[in-house]
Enzyme design. Structure first.
Site, PDB file in Angstrom:
ATOM      1  N   GLU A 155      29.111  98.115  78.567  1.00 14.39           N
ATOM      2  CA  GLU A 155      29.993  98.974  77.906  1.00 14.39           C
ATOM      3  C   GLU A 155      29.901  99.172  76.678  1.00 14.39           C
ATOM      4  O   GLU A 155      30.725  99.191  75.514  1.00 14.39           O
ATOM      5  CB  GLU A 155      31.216  98.878  78.356  1.00 14.39           C
ATOM      6  CG  GLU A 155      31.621  98.787  79.761  1.00 14.39           C
ATOM      7  CD  GLU A 155      33.208  98.294  80.161  1.00 14.39           C
ATOM      8  OE1 GLU A 155      34.202  98.285  79.417  1.00 14.39           O
ATOM      9  OE2 GLU A 155      33.610  98.511  81.068  1.00 14.39           O
ATOM     10  N   GLU A 272      30.173  98.787  90.324  1.00 14.85           N
ATOM     11  CA  GLU A 272      31.717  98.411  90.414  1.00 14.85           C
ATOM     12  C   GLU A 272      32.246  99.666  91.065  1.00 14.85           C
ATOM     13  O   GLU A 272      33.677  99.710  90.707  1.00 14.85           O
ATOM     14  CB  GLU A 272      32.224  97.999  88.971  1.00 14.85           C
ATOM     15  CG  GLU A 272      31.480  97.380  88.055  1.00 14.85           C
ATOM     16  CD  GLU A 272      31.964  96.891  86.648  1.00 14.85           C
ATOM     17  OE1 GLU A 272      33.066  97.353  86.564  1.00 14.85           O
ATOM     18  OE2 GLU A 272      31.377  96.192  85.930  1.00 14.85           O
TER      19      GLU A 272
HETATM   20  C1  XIL Z   1      37.816  93.496  84.850  1.00 17.86           C
HETATM   21  C2  XIL Z   1      38.489  92.615  86.007  1.00 17.86           C
HETATM   22  O1  XIL Z   1      38.337  93.186  87.391  1.00 17.86           O
HETATM   23  C3  XIL Z   1      39.679  91.966  85.800  1.00 17.86           C
HETATM   24  O2  XIL Z   1      40.012  90.966  86.640  1.00 17.86           O
HETATM   25  C4  XIL Z   1      39.607  91.623  84.086  1.00 17.86           C
HETATM   26  O3  XIL Z   1      40.957  90.972  84.225  1.00 17.86           O
HETATM   27  C5  XIL Z   1      39.339  92.631  83.366  1.00 17.86           C
HETATM   28  O4  XIL Z   1      37.849  93.043  83.802  1.00 17.86           O
HETATM   29  N1  XIL Z   1      34.514  97.205  83.789  1.00 17.86           N
HETATM   30  C6  XIL Z   1      33.910  96.013  84.068  1.00 17.86           C
HETATM   31  C7  XIL Z   1      34.407  94.613  84.667  1.00 17.86           C
HETATM   32  O5  XIL Z   1      32.534  95.773  83.673  1.00 17.86           O
HETATM   33  O6  XIL Z   1      33.900  93.668  84.154  1.00 17.86           O
HETATM   34  C8  XIL Z   1      35.889  94.808  84.407  1.00 17.86           C
HETATM   35  O7  XIL Z   1      36.370  93.960  85.249  1.00 17.86           O
HETATM   36  C9  XIL Z   1      36.467  96.281  85.030  1.00 17.86           C
HETATM   37  C10 XIL Z   1      35.862  97.253  84.208  1.00 17.86           C
END
Ligand code: XIL
Length: 362
Positions: A155, A272
């Site tokens: 990101e 994701e």
């Molecule tokens: C999120 C996790 O799912 C949560 O448990 C944590 O508290 C915060 O991060 N994009 C990403 C992930 O790349 O690492 C994120 O994961 C969600 C959004």
């Protein structure tokens, strides 16, 4: 004698009956058996350790594992000279015992890296770069031979104009800047990839991002970065499309993102995936049959589109962000009322599961 005869005559009949009955029952289907690419899930250390239903689903359905949080900076590197791999090692051992692929997530993220010792670190840009290099190479080195691919940077581009996150616009939000872009300089992404490659030349290195379905500016920034890396010989092997979407996300946006990013020739990971059904976060939300079907259709569309637009050699896989609705970050972290995944809170398959499966089959 008569009884014995009767027994030998009736037994085969009885056996053939039970056999026919067994055959009449459809064998249970699992995602991994229908996929020509790895099907993954992000997993949580606590759930993996304590919940046997969770482990069973992972064993049956998945061929790839991403640690949801256990490999992030705040989990692995709590103090400057302290590394902690306990939770991540546990996840890695589980995945290895199942013969599952382990995808590393993530070496550098503008969020959660700003734990106080990093924020308070004093030094010139060379010292910051050394800090970055040590972090990356310690992690990649520790998991070498076990973690076969990494999201190196996560990101890095902004939501509004797709530019590089540098200065803090709104600290603590998705509009935050990136400490390492400020301290090391704008080339921190390329350097991170080089350091990761040095530590494990066999690992596949990914850039991971969200919002490509709705932001052509982010896509453009990613394409520019990839072209620049190719020109300069910076090692990059794949792109992660997070795909945190909802049932109203435009199919054209999904297609466009996948098509444009696949045109780089790099491996493509839907990294994701989750699909919200209550994007406006209504407090009186009802998860109706119609919404469940719409969600199933969207999962099917994502999977089918991935299969049709990404050449087989570039299909790195599709990973959902955790397993059951209850486990989702949308509930625990974003605090929304939603049901974004393939299994319900009792780890039963939902309609969305059937949609994903159809997407694999059709
Ligand atoms: C999120 C996790 O799912 C949560 O448990 C944590 O508290 C915060 O991060 N994009 C990403 C992930 O790349 O690492 C994120 O994961 C969600 C959004």
């Amino acid at each position: 004698m008569k009884i014995q005869l009767l027994f030998f005559c009736v037994l085969p009949l009885f056996l053939s009956c039970t056999k026919t009955e067994e055959q009449a029952v459809e064998p249970e289907e699992f995602l991994k058996d229908h996929a020509t690419f790895p099907v993954g899930a992000a997993i949580d250390y606590g759930l993996l350790k304590d919940n046997s239903q969770y482990r069973n689903v992972l064993r049956r359905e998945h061929t790839s594992i991403t640690a949801e949080n256990a490999m992030k900076w705040n989990s692995t590197h709590p103090q400057q000279d302290v590394y902690n791999f306990k939770d991540a090692d546990y996840i890695v051992e589980f995945a290895q015992s199942q013969g599952q692929r382990i995808h590393g997530h993530t070496l550098l993220w503008y969020q959660f890296q700003n734990i106080s010792w990093v924020k308070n670190f004093q030094g010139d840009s060379a010292a910051w770069e050394q800090l970055l290099k040590n972090h990356i190479q310690t992690l990649v080195g520790h998991f070498k031979g076990k973690v076969s691919s990494w999201d190196v940077v996560n990101e890095a581009f902004r939501d509004d104009d797709g530019s590089l996150r540098v200065l803090d616009k709104d600290p603590g939000t998705f509009d935050d800047g990136c400490l390492f872009a400020r301290k090391v300089g704008r080339d921190y992404i390329a350097r991170s990839f080089r350091y990761a490659h040095e530590a494990d030349p066999d690992a596949l290195l990914f850039y991971n991002e969200y919002g490509q379905e709705w932001s052509s500016k982010k896509i453009q920034s990613i394409l520019t970065m990839v072209a620049d890396f190719k020109n300069r010989g910076v090692p990059i092997h794949g792109l992660g499309i997070q795909m945190h979407i909802d049932i109203n996300t435009l199919n054209t946006g999904i297609e466009n993102a996948i098509r444009q990013l696949a045109a780089t020739g790099l491996k493509i990971h839907i990294s994701e995936l989750d699909i919200r059904v209550n994007p406006n976060n209504s407090s009186t939300f009802a998860y109706t049959d119609a919404l469940q079907s719409a969600q199933a259709e969207k999962f099917k569309f994502v999977v089918k589109t991935y299969r049709s637009l990404v050449p087989a050699s570039q299909q790195f896989g599709i990973t959902t962000w955790n397993v059951s609705d209850n486990d989702s970050w949308i509930i625990s972290y974003l605090k929304k009322i939603d049901y974004p995944l393939l299994f319900n809170s009792s780890y039963q398959k939902k309609k969305s599961y059937a949609g994903f499966l159809q997407g694999l089959k059709e």
